[in-house]
Design a protein around this motif. Structure first.
Motif: not given
Length: 234
Positions: A173-181
């Protein structure tokens, strides 16, 4: 618990796209690949100091991750390559062998001193640290691919893998990846604090679903396997 073939089947079908485990996981898997079984009476061996002192397992794993030709590989890759190179007799039962053969990332996350192979003179701290750190970065890369529709399952790890997963998720997430939901699930015989917090609750605070399944792996995982295959065939 003898369920490797079910996970291997999921890898072959493209259902499992990455596996993370700890040192004990690959020790048992290596013994199954090489010898077809994995067992030790801890209490009896501890009484006379023979617990964990089998050289075959320790030397094979320690030498695989410290092999000069494996310097650019992670822990899981090094061990998988070595099992393939020696044509492990029971390779059809081995997660590590099949992950390497199928090019499915299998990462190993080691705590120094927790594994029987660390008791042996072939243990190399530099190799253990280098390969396990590389595997953490590989896992973080894989976690970065998670999004809506993705699934993370924790099968029985009470401490190490929940902690490693949480940090890998933070990196992604810190690197901006959409690791949500995405969806998370925990399988174990009892409920533990870290899987509850680090696999189920915290990762899904920004969206997603969480499920906790309490029961013996020998019952729960075959049931899940059958349900998944039923969905695929339906």
């Amino acid at each position: 618990t003898g369920l490797g073939p079910l996970l291997i089947d999921w890898m072959k079908r493209g259902i499992i796209t990455a596996i993370g485990t700890h040192g004990a996981g690959v020790i048992h898997d290596t013994e199954i690949a090489l010898f077809g079984r994995t067992s030790e009476d801890v209490a009896e061996g501890l009484a006379d100091g023979s617990f964990g002192m089998s050289r075959d397992t320790a030397d094979f794993i320690n030498k695989a991750i410290s092999h000069p030709d494996h310097r650019d590989l992670g822990y899981g890759e090094s061990l998988g390559k070595q099992l393939v190179d020696v044509k492990a007799p029971c390779h059809d039962l081995s997660l590590v062998y099949n992950a390497y053969d199928l090019q499915v990332p299998l990462t190993v996350h080691v705590a120094l001193g927790t594994d029987i192979i660390h008791q042996h003179p072939t243990a190399d701290g530099e190799a253990i640290g280098r390969t396990s750190l590389r595997d953490f970065r590989i896992l973080a890369h894989e976690v970065g691919k998670l999004s809506e529709g993705g699934v993370v399952m924790n099968l029985g790890s009470a401490v190490i893998m929940p902690e490693v997963f949480l940090k890998a998720l933070s990196v992604a997430r810190n690197l901006g990846h959409d690791a949500h939901k995405f969806t998370t699930a925990n399988f174990d015989m009892i409920t533990h604090y870290r899987p509850t917090q680090n696999v189920l609750t915290r990762p899904t605070l920004t969206g997603g679903k969480k499920f906790n399944f309490t029961g013996h792996h020998e019952i729960m995982i075959p049931l899940l396997h059958a349900l998944v295959l039923g969905e695929l065939s339906g």
